[in-house]
Motif scaffolding. Sequence first.
Motif, PDB file in Angstrom:
ATOM      1  N   THR A  72      11.931 -18.249 -69.131  1.00 17.99           N
ATOM      2  CA  THR A  72      13.331 -18.407 -69.520  1.00 17.99           C
ATOM      3  C   THR A  72      14.154 -17.135 -69.364  1.00 17.99           C
ATOM      4  N   THR A  73      13.496 -15.972 -69.234  1.00 16.35           N
ATOM      5  CA  THR A  73      14.225 -14.706 -69.186  1.00 16.35           C
ATOM      6  C   THR A  73      14.177 -14.044 -67.814  1.00 16.35           C
ATOM      7  N   PHE A  74      12.986 -13.894 -67.266  1.00 17.79           N
ATOM      8  CA  PHE A  74      12.841 -13.140 -66.019  1.00 17.79           C
ATOM      9  C   PHE A  74      12.778 -14.025 -64.774  1.00 17.79           C
ATOM     10  N   ALA A  75      12.141 -15.177 -64.878  1.00 14.51           N
ATOM     11  CA  ALA A  75      12.021 -16.052 -63.705  1.00 14.51           C
ATOM     12  C   ALA A  75      13.375 -16.438 -63.104  1.00 14.51           C
ATOM     13  N   PRO A  76      14.411 -16.705 -63.924  1.00 10.35           N
ATOM     14  CA  PRO A  76      15.700 -17.093 -63.330  1.00 10.35           C
ATOM     15  C   PRO A  76      16.350 -16.007 -62.474  1.00 10.35           C
ATOM     16  N   ILE A  77      15.977 -14.740 -62.687  1.00  9.61           N
ATOM     17  CA  ILE A  77      16.596 -13.666 -61.908  1.00  9.61           C
ATOM     18  C   ILE A  77      15.629 -13.074 -60.883  1.00  9.61           C
ATOM     19  N   ASP A  78      14.471 -13.697 -60.742  1.00  6.67           N
ATOM     20  CA  ASP A  78      13.447 -13.204 -59.816  1.00  6.67           C
ATOM     21  C   ASP A  78      13.465 -14.049 -58.548  1.00  6.67           C
ATOM     22  N   ASP A  79      13.411 -13.394 -57.394  1.00  8.29           N
ATOM     23  CA  ASP A  79      13.388 -14.120 -56.128  1.00  8.29           C
ATOM     24  C   ASP A  79      12.056 -14.821 -55.889  1.00  8.29           C
ATOM     25  N   ARG A  80      11.024 -14.332 -56.543  1.00  2.82           N
ATOM     26  CA  ARG A  80       9.704 -14.927 -56.355  1.00  2.82           C
ATOM     27  C   ARG A  80       9.536 -16.129 -57.275  1.00  2.82           C
ATOM     28  N   PRO A  81       8.885 -17.179 -56.806  1.00  6.80           N
ATOM     29  CA  PRO A  81       8.673 -18.359 -57.662  1.00  6.80           C
ATOM     30  C   PRO A  81       7.719 -18.038 -58.803  1.00  6.80           C
ATOM     31  N   PHE A  82       7.936 -18.693 -59.921  1.00  8.51           N
ATOM     32  CA  PHE A  82       7.077 -18.487 -61.087  1.00  8.51           C
ATOM     33  C   PHE A  82       6.486 -19.825 -61.493  1.00  8.51           C
ATOM     34  N   ASP A  83       5.171 -19.918 -61.432  1.00 11.21           N
ATOM     35  CA  ASP A  83       4.472 -21.161 -61.760  1.00 11.21           C
ATOM     36  C   ASP A  83       3.893 -21.038 -63.167  1.00 11.21           C
ATOM     37  N   ALA A  84       4.668 -21.468 -64.158  1.00 12.47           N
ATOM     38  CA  ALA A  84       4.239 -21.344 -65.551  1.00 12.47           C
ATOM     39  C   ALA A  84       2.992 -22.170 -65.830  1.00 12.47           C
ATOM     40  N   VAL A  85       2.891 -23.328 -65.218  1.00 15.75           N
ATOM     41  CA  VAL A  85       1.726 -24.188 -65.444  1.00 15.75           C
ATOM     42  C   VAL A  85       0.456 -23.506 -64.949  1.00 15.75           C
ATOM     43  N   ALA A  86       0.530 -22.879 -63.778  1.00 15.90           N
ATOM     44  CA  ALA A  86      -0.638 -22.178 -63.237  1.00 15.90           C
ATOM     45  C   ALA A  86      -1.054 -21.031 -64.148  1.00 15.90           C
ATOM     46  N   VAL A  87      -0.082 -20.324 -64.702  1.00 14.23           N
ATOM     47  CA  VAL A  87      -0.388 -19.209 -65.606  1.00 14.23           C
ATOM     48  C   VAL A  87      -1.094 -19.717 -66.858  1.00 14.23           C
ATOM     49  N   ILE A  88      -0.584 -20.793 -67.438  1.00 16.58           N
ATOM     50  CA  ILE A  88      -1.186 -21.342 -68.656  1.00 16.58           C
ATOM     51  C   ILE A  88      -2.606 -21.823 -68.389  1.00 16.58           C
ATOM     52  N   ARG A  89      -2.804 -22.517 -67.297  1.00 17.39           N
ATOM     53  CA  ARG A  89      -4.143 -23.027 -66.985  1.00 17.39           C
ATOM     54  C   ARG A  89      -5.123 -21.891 -66.716  1.00 17.39           C
ATOM     55  N   ALA A  90      -4.657 -20.847 -66.048  1.00 17.05           N
ATOM     56  CA  ALA A  90      -5.520 -19.693 -65.811  1.00 17.05           C
ATOM     57  C   ALA A  90      -5.872 -19.009 -67.129  1.00 17.05           C
ATOM     58  N   HIS A  91      -4.894 -18.884 -68.012  1.00 18.43           N
ATOM     59  CA  HIS A  91      -5.142 -18.289 -69.330  1.00 18.43           C
ATOM     60  C   HIS A  91      -6.198 -19.081 -70.089  1.00 18.43           C
ATOM     61  N   ALA A  92      -6.066 -20.401 -70.106  1.00 14.80           N
ATOM     62  CA  ALA A  92      -7.026 -21.240 -70.823  1.00 14.80           C
ATOM     63  C   ALA A  92      -8.428 -21.099 -70.241  1.00 14.80           C
ATOM     64  N   ALA A  93      -8.521 -21.058 -68.911  1.00 11.59           N
ATOM     65  CA  ALA A  93      -9.827 -20.952 -68.258  1.00 11.59           C
ATOM     66  C   ALA A  93     -10.474 -19.594 -68.518  1.00 11.59           C
ATOM     67  N   VAL A  94      -9.694 -18.528 -68.370  1.00 14.26           N
ATOM     68  CA  VAL A  94     -10.236 -17.178 -68.550  1.00 14.26           C
ATOM     69  C   VAL A  94     -10.643 -16.945 -70.006  1.00 14.26           C
ATOM     70  N   LEU A  95      -9.810 -17.388 -70.944  1.00 14.83           N
ATOM     71  CA  LEU A  95     -10.118 -17.169 -72.356  1.00 14.83           C
ATOM     72  C   LEU A  95     -11.398 -17.892 -72.762  1.00 14.83           C
ATOM     73  N   THR A  96     -11.508 -19.162 -72.415  1.00  7.64           N
ATOM     74  CA  THR A  96     -12.694 -19.912 -72.832  1.00  7.64           C
ATOM     75  C   THR A  96     -13.959 -19.393 -72.142  1.00  7.64           C
ATOM     76  N   ALA A  97     -13.838 -19.009 -70.873  1.00  7.09           N
ATOM     77  CA  ALA A  97     -15.002 -18.460 -70.174  1.00  7.09           C
ATOM     78  C   ALA A  97     -15.412 -17.121 -70.776  1.00  7.09           C
TER      79      ALA A  97
END
Length: 230
Positions: A194-219
């Motif tokens: 909500t803060t940085f992605a709207p002003i960033d030229d690069r795409p931000f995949d929030a879903v991918a970040v959340i899924r990676a967080h869940a996988a890394v934390l549980t592992a």
Amino acid sequence: MTDQLVSNGATVSDTPPFEDTPRWRRRKDARPAEVLSAALGVFIAKGFAGARMEDIARAAGVTKGTVYLYFPSKQAVFEALVRETVMPRLDLAEALIGGHEGPVAPLLRKIIETLGVQVATTDLALVAKLVIGEAGNFPEIARFYRSEVIARGEALFGRIYRLGVLGGEFPDLPVEVATKLAIGPVLITALWRTTFAPIDDRPFDAVAVIRAHAAVLTAGLGALAGKDLP
């Protein structure tokens, strides 16, 4: 008389119940939700300090008196907004825990993904941003969010974590530390979107970040199970 035909060929008894409900009554029943939906937009656009009940009423297409009929103050509008947008998600997560059997790590991963994606990709992210942005000037909304949302989320993740420790799946970390490991990155992802992605030229995949967080934390927790940590 219930077998008398109406103009479209259906009997009166076949007519859907809502057809007999006066339009003004259905509209009245929907007004609180309409006010809350409008309030979120006003809060985000103007901030909690700048938002007025008149602004919320105008955005909802009702009079200021109508808003006060349902919500006695701006604080009450905010609290109802949080309850309507956040609490159903927590209810769902608690139901998943209550019905779970078997290893706990997949449950933790599923809960992080389910809640995390909701928080990071829906209006819940805007609510979190509003609270963080206004907490300094309006500590009462931060206290409310802390007690109603964060505390409940911590209790939920704490419950899962204790089960994992008892089952030998997770290391014996302090529960308050483990819950923040689960929740913290979700909030950061929501703020980034909500803060940085709207002003960033690069795409931000929030879903991918959340899924990676869940996988890394549980592992990671699984790899550390049974080991002494500093």
